[in-house]
Scaffold this motif. Sequence first.
Motif, PDB file in Angstrom:
ATOM      1  N   LEU A 176      -8.318  -0.746  -2.643  1.00 21.34           N
ATOM      2  CA  LEU A 176      -9.032  -2.027  -2.724  1.00 21.34           C
ATOM      3  C   LEU A 176      -8.391  -2.962  -3.745  1.00 21.34           C
ATOM      4  O   LEU A 176      -8.233  -4.154  -3.512  1.00 21.34           O
ATOM      5  CB  LEU A 176     -10.483  -1.779  -3.142  1.00 21.34           C
ATOM      6  N   GLU A 177      -8.020  -2.383  -4.855  1.00 22.29           N
ATOM      7  CA  GLU A 177      -7.390  -3.172  -5.920  1.00 22.29           C
ATOM      8  C   GLU A 177      -6.087  -3.823  -5.412  1.00 22.29           C
ATOM      9  O   GLU A 177      -5.835  -5.000  -5.647  1.00 22.29           O
ATOM     10  CB  GLU A 177      -7.107  -2.227  -7.091  1.00 22.29           C
ATOM     11  N   ILE A 178      -5.279  -3.027  -4.708  1.00 27.92           N
ATOM     12  CA  ILE A 178      -4.014  -3.547  -4.156  1.00 27.92           C
ATOM     13  C   ILE A 178      -4.303  -4.652  -3.138  1.00 27.92           C
ATOM     14  O   ILE A 178      -3.700  -5.725  -3.173  1.00 27.92           O
ATOM     15  CB  ILE A 178      -3.203  -2.406  -3.487  1.00 27.92           C
ATOM     16  N   LEU A 179      -5.247  -4.405  -2.248  1.00 29.07           N
ATOM     17  CA  LEU A 179      -5.558  -5.390  -1.205  1.00 29.07           C
ATOM     18  C   LEU A 179      -6.032  -6.703  -1.825  1.00 29.07           C
ATOM     19  O   LEU A 179      -5.576  -7.782  -1.450  1.00 29.07           O
ATOM     20  CB  LEU A 179      -6.629  -4.838  -0.254  1.00 29.07           C
ATOM     21  N   LYS A 180      -6.913  -6.607  -2.785  1.00 27.46           N
ATOM     22  CA  LYS A 180      -7.471  -7.819  -3.404  1.00 27.46           C
ATOM     23  C   LYS A 180      -6.419  -8.616  -4.177  1.00 27.46           C
ATOM     24  O   LYS A 180      -6.598  -9.806  -4.434  1.00 27.46           O
ATOM     25  CB  LYS A 180      -8.629  -7.457  -4.337  1.00 27.46           C
ATOM     26  N   SER A 181      -5.306  -7.949  -4.534  1.00 24.37           N
ATOM     27  CA  SER A 181      -4.256  -8.635  -5.292  1.00 24.37           C
ATOM     28  C   SER A 181      -3.364  -9.488  -4.393  1.00 24.37           C
ATOM     29  O   SER A 181      -2.514 -10.226  -4.865  1.00 24.37           O
ATOM     30  CB  SER A 181      -3.394  -7.615  -6.042  1.00 24.37           C
ATOM     31  N   MET A 182      -3.539  -9.379  -3.075  1.00 23.80           N
ATOM     32  CA  MET A 182      -2.669 -10.139  -2.159  1.00 23.80           C
ATOM     33  C   MET A 182      -3.464 -11.162  -1.354  1.00 23.80           C
ATOM     34  O   MET A 182      -4.566 -10.873  -0.876  1.00 23.80           O
ATOM     35  CB  MET A 182      -1.930  -9.174  -1.238  1.00 23.80           C
ATOM     36  N   GLN A 183      -2.864 -12.333  -1.168  1.00 26.50           N
ATOM     37  CA  GLN A 183      -3.540 -13.460  -0.525  1.00 26.50           C
ATOM     38  C   GLN A 183      -4.143 -13.086   0.840  1.00 26.50           C
ATOM     39  O   GLN A 183      -5.303 -13.378   1.123  1.00 26.50           O
ATOM     40  CB  GLN A 183      -2.527 -14.612  -0.369  1.00 26.50           C
ATOM     41  N   THR A 184      -3.338 -12.405   1.681  1.00 30.22           N
ATOM     42  CA  THR A 184      -3.760 -12.090   3.051  1.00 30.22           C
ATOM     43  C   THR A 184      -4.971 -11.160   3.110  1.00 30.22           C
ATOM     44  O   THR A 184      -5.697 -11.138   4.101  1.00 30.22           O
ATOM     45  CB  THR A 184      -2.593 -11.403   3.812  1.00 30.22           C
ATOM     46  N   SER A 185      -5.166 -10.383   2.047  1.00 29.40           N
ATOM     47  CA  SER A 185      -6.239  -9.385   2.101  1.00 29.40           C
ATOM     48  C   SER A 185      -7.168  -9.494   0.901  1.00 29.40           C
ATOM     49  O   SER A 185      -7.807  -8.521   0.513  1.00 29.40           O
ATOM     50  CB  SER A 185      -5.630  -7.978   2.179  1.00 29.40           C
ATOM     51  N   LYS A 186      -7.244 -10.700   0.341  1.00 31.95           N
ATOM     52  CA  LYS A 186      -8.020 -10.816  -0.910  1.00 31.95           C
ATOM     53  C   LYS A 186      -9.530 -10.672  -0.704  1.00 31.95           C
ATOM     54  O   LYS A 186     -10.261 -10.406  -1.638  1.00 31.95           O
ATOM     55  CB  LYS A 186      -7.660 -12.098  -1.666  1.00 31.95           C
ATOM     56  N   GLU A 187      -9.979 -10.795   0.541  1.00 28.98           N
ATOM     57  CA  GLU A 187     -11.410 -10.597   0.808  1.00 28.98           C
ATOM     58  C   GLU A 187     -11.735  -9.156   1.222  1.00 28.98           C
ATOM     59  O   GLU A 187     -12.816  -8.881   1.748  1.00 28.98           O
ATOM     60  CB  GLU A 187     -11.881 -11.551   1.916  1.00 28.98           C
ATOM     61  N   ALA A 188     -10.795  -8.255   1.014  1.00 27.80           N
ATOM     62  CA  ALA A 188     -10.972  -6.855   1.448  1.00 27.80           C
ATOM     63  C   ALA A 188     -12.230  -6.228   0.869  1.00 27.80           C
ATOM     64  O   ALA A 188     -12.585  -6.481  -0.282  1.00 27.80           O
ATOM     65  CB  ALA A 188      -9.755  -6.030   1.037  1.00 27.80           C
ATOM     66  N   VAL A 189     -12.886  -5.405   1.685  1.00 28.34           N
ATOM     67  CA  VAL A 189     -14.140  -4.804   1.242  1.00 28.34           C
ATOM     68  C   VAL A 189     -14.429  -3.527   2.042  1.00 28.34           C
ATOM     69  O   VAL A 189     -13.998  -3.397   3.197  1.00 28.34           O
ATOM     70  CB  VAL A 189     -15.290  -5.853   1.387  1.00 28.34           C
ATOM     71  N   VAL A 190     -15.114  -2.593   1.413  1.00 26.70           N
ATOM     72  CA  VAL A 190     -15.545  -1.368   2.103  1.00 26.70           C
ATOM     73  C   VAL A 190     -16.742  -1.726   2.979  1.00 26.70           C
ATOM     74  O   VAL A 190     -17.678  -2.375   2.513  1.00 26.70           O
ATOM     75  CB  VAL A 190     -15.954  -0.285   1.083  1.00 26.70           C
ATOM     76  N   ILE A 191     -16.703  -1.339   4.252  1.00 31.27           N
ATOM     77  CA  ILE A 191     -17.850  -1.636   5.125  1.00 31.27           C
ATOM     78  C   ILE A 191     -18.588  -0.391   5.597  1.00 31.27           C
ATOM     79  O   ILE A 191     -19.644  -0.492   6.201  1.00 31.27           O
ATOM     80  CB  ILE A 191     -17.460  -2.495   6.352  1.00 31.27           C
ATOM     81  N   GLY A 192     -18.032   0.782   5.332  1.00 26.94           N
ATOM     82  CA  GLY A 192     -18.738   1.973   5.797  1.00 26.94           C
ATOM     83  C   GLY A 192     -17.977   3.248   5.528  1.00 26.94           C
ATOM     84  O   GLY A 192     -16.983   3.266   4.800  1.00 26.94           O
ATOM     85  N   GLU A 193     -18.457   4.323   6.161  1.00 29.23           N
ATOM     86  CA  GLU A 193     -17.807   5.613   5.921  1.00 29.23           C
ATOM     87  C   GLU A 193     -17.924   6.510   7.156  1.00 29.23           C
ATOM     88  O   GLU A 193     -18.644   6.206   8.107  1.00 29.23           O
ATOM     89  CB  GLU A 193     -18.429   6.294   4.711  1.00 29.23           C
ATOM     90  N   VAL A 194     -17.201   7.603   7.081  1.00 35.07           N
ATOM     91  CA  VAL A 194     -17.154   8.529   8.204  1.00 35.07           C
ATOM     92  C   VAL A 194     -18.135   9.671   7.954  1.00 35.07           C
ATOM     93  O   VAL A 194     -18.117  10.282   6.889  1.00 35.07           O
ATOM     94  CB  VAL A 194     -15.723   9.084   8.384  1.00 35.07           C
ATOM     95  N   THR A 195     -19.006   9.907   8.935  1.00 34.72           N
ATOM     96  CA  THR A 195     -19.969  11.004   8.811  1.00 34.72           C
ATOM     97  C   THR A 195     -19.881  11.880  10.075  1.00 34.72           C
ATOM     98  O   THR A 195     -19.002  11.675  10.916  1.00 34.72           O
ATOM     99  CB  THR A 195     -21.420  10.468   8.681  1.00 34.72           C
ATOM    100  N   LEU A 203       0.843  -1.211   0.000  1.00 32.78           N
ATOM    101  CA  LEU A 203       0.000   0.000   0.000  1.00 32.78           C
ATOM    102  C   LEU A 203       0.870   1.250   0.000  1.00 32.78           C
ATOM    103  O   LEU A 203       0.622   2.206  -0.739  1.00 32.78           O
ATOM    104  CB  LEU A 203      -0.927   0.014   1.228  1.00 32.78           C
ATOM    105  N   ILE A 204       1.902   1.237   0.842  1.00 33.02           N
ATOM    106  CA  ILE A 204       2.792   2.399   0.947  1.00 33.02           C
ATOM    107  C   ILE A 204       3.567   2.593  -0.360  1.00 33.02           C
ATOM    108  O   ILE A 204       3.656   3.705  -0.885  1.00 33.02           O
ATOM    109  CB  ILE A 204       3.750   2.254   2.157  1.00 33.02           C
ATOM    110  N   ASP A 205       4.097   1.484  -0.892  1.00 35.90           N
ATOM    111  CA  ASP A 205       4.857   1.566  -2.145  1.00 35.90           C
ATOM    112  C   ASP A 205       4.004   2.128  -3.284  1.00 35.90           C
ATOM    113  O   ASP A 205       4.517   2.781  -4.188  1.00 35.90           O
ATOM    114  CB  ASP A 205       5.366   0.177  -2.555  1.00 35.90           C
ATOM    115  N   GLU A 206       2.705   1.857  -3.223  1.00 38.68           N
ATOM    116  CA  GLU A 206       1.810   2.331  -4.288  1.00 38.68           C
ATOM    117  C   GLU A 206       1.199   3.701  -3.956  1.00 38.68           C
ATOM    118  O   GLU A 206       0.185   4.110  -4.530  1.00 38.68           O
ATOM    119  CB  GLU A 206       0.693   1.303  -4.527  1.00 38.68           C
ATOM    120  N   ASN A 207       1.828   4.358  -2.965  1.00 34.36           N
ATOM    121  CA  ASN A 207       1.426   5.737  -2.611  1.00 34.36           C
ATOM    122  C   ASN A 207       0.017   5.913  -2.063  1.00 34.36           C
ATOM    123  O   ASN A 207      -0.587   6.972  -2.227  1.00 34.36           O
ATOM    124  CB  ASN A 207       1.631   6.680  -3.803  1.00 34.36           C
ATOM    125  N   ILE A 208      -0.512   4.876  -1.442  1.00 37.10           N
ATOM    126  CA  ILE A 208      -1.769   5.063  -0.728  1.00 37.10           C
ATOM    127  C   ILE A 208      -1.451   5.828   0.562  1.00 37.10           C
ATOM    128  O   ILE A 208      -0.585   5.430   1.331  1.00 37.10           O
ATOM    129  CB  ILE A 208      -2.429   3.705  -0.396  1.00 37.10           C
TER     130      ILE A 208
END
Lengths: 333, 333
Positions: free
Chosen positions: A283-302, A204-209
Amino acid sequence: MTMTNITLAHGNGGQENNELITKIFYKAFKNDILAKSEDAAVIENGNLAFSTDSFTVSPIEFPGSNIGKLSICGTCNDLAMMGASPKYLTCSVIIEEGFDVKTLKRLVSSMEEELKINGAVVVSGDTKVVPKGSVDKIFINTTGIGEIKQKGISSNNIQEDDVILVSNSIGKHGATIFAAREGIDFSTNLKSDCASLWPVVEKLIDENIQIRALRDATRGGVSAVLNEWAKQSDICIEIEEEKIPVCDEVNGVCELLGFEALSLANEGTFVMAVSKEQVSKALEILKSMQTSKEAVVIGEVTSKHKGKVVLNTAWGTQRFIDLPTGELLPRIC
Amino acid sequence: MTMTNITLAHGNGGQENNELITKIFYKAFKNDILAKSEDAAVIENGNLAFSTDSFTVSPIEFPGSNIGKLSICGTCNDLAMMGASPKYLTCSVIIEEGFDVKTLKRLVSSMEEELKINGAVVVSGDTKVVPKGSVDKIFINTTGIGEIKQKGISSNNIQEDDVILVSNSIGKHGATIFAAREGIDFSTNLKSDCASLWPVVEKLIDENIQIRALRDATRGGVSAVLNEWAKQSDICIEIEEEKIPVCDEVNGVCELLGFEALSLANEGTFVMAVSKEQVSKALEILKSMQTSKEAVVIGEVTSKHKGKVVLNTAWGTQRFIDLPTGELLPRIC
């Protein structure tokens, strides 16, 4: 509430645990670094992260992991959650007299393997052996120093409109320990999510997130993380029940326990806050890796209910998710 | 010897302890820093020292100290022994369900006091509560980072003709724990030597004493330190029985136990190697401070029996002092 004796609830990663830490330890050890309540302390002009964890999990070996692997993942993950590359670890073991040497070697070999994944080394240690009955089998403390690769990750500055993700389906570690302890054979598919998270964070850091906040949802689960974030950043976090990933086996354990998956412990699953602009790339980066392939948005800040976590249920209703209270599962990690 | 089960002797700070550490932990975690076998790891280009200790002492309160004070002294002393000023500590406690909160506050308050003496802060922590019977009362791990103020202190480069000092009369911690555990009331004068050593080391460094080697004589006592030094530096250490300071109460406990004061644990007493040229200045500084006012030269480095420690007895005979073996006192620190 006056505390007279320590109860199991004081170690639950939830409300009573916070009370014990705040009223006794923070009060005595008061300083600016501790006051930040992050997963790891940030020291040396923001260049190093420093974190400790003692592992007391029972049973010491369970589907997907053991106390050895857990002791490396746990501390390295705390460093990774501050954007730090794990570098130096200490390892301190307390062993019960009579402990089987073959088992010890198996645990240490799991530690060795996990250290390699993190690119970290154990540079100092301590070994205590105590008489039978003074400790249950083996407890392991690891403490680590990491080199911070992205500064500014903090549970104190999440912003309105930020998006909340989880990296994996939740509750697997807690459910596995419960099943193993009770001798329940749910399915061969249920195993702890225990894993090292630095490789994912590094990517994530390497990809400038630009990570706003990051925390592995251990004791107290996702509920505890979100509640602490909502309070520390003075924001409202709204999550969607339908989006929260929970596998069937974990749902089964939750029904038995009367628990919510949101409060069950994880050992290789993190919650992340990022800006709306960066969420799809993240999300794209997370899904590309085994440990985080089920990554998903669950909500937001209001700004609806500042300091609170709101769950929008599948039935269209809303309720607050509180900091977990009570005993939950002792010796979960 | 094949190990099949861990015994109490494996935690004695002596021979079996070394065997466990070498065959299992060093073997798996192999790296250059660990291989140096110092009191603390030297990291970050020689600028920082890093050390860990878990404290399991029983009873948790005893004359002269308690497990809280001990947990700060122990780790800060390991840093001080590498010429490092203690800076950041982590604190991880494992508490038995039902533990009395007042006692916990007393322990934490002792920690707070001792942190001030060292000029250190606790920046990160962990609190686990485990069910009754999983731990005996409370175990505390502390891990510390110190800033190295004098480089080159090492048990690996003691030289022929160097002089060996102890900073205090020896064996008081071990004797106190034994007496407290057995309910023996020897005298109101016997109490643990538990103390923070950084102020003394700082003074030595400020006065330009070039310390060759420095180690606090904890588990395994002065015998263990001298044996490790003799091996690591490939030298012979000759000590004079008549010069070794032992108080009457400690002598009394030794007679009862069948132990040697040289093998009893200390928690605020160090062994130091310095050059002949600097020994009188070093002694003068040590004697000027409360913690080390009983400091005395006990021997010197020769080439007679390399790798060995020789005791010149009061009767004019000589014998080797070996690395302690056997159970000694479990849960001494």
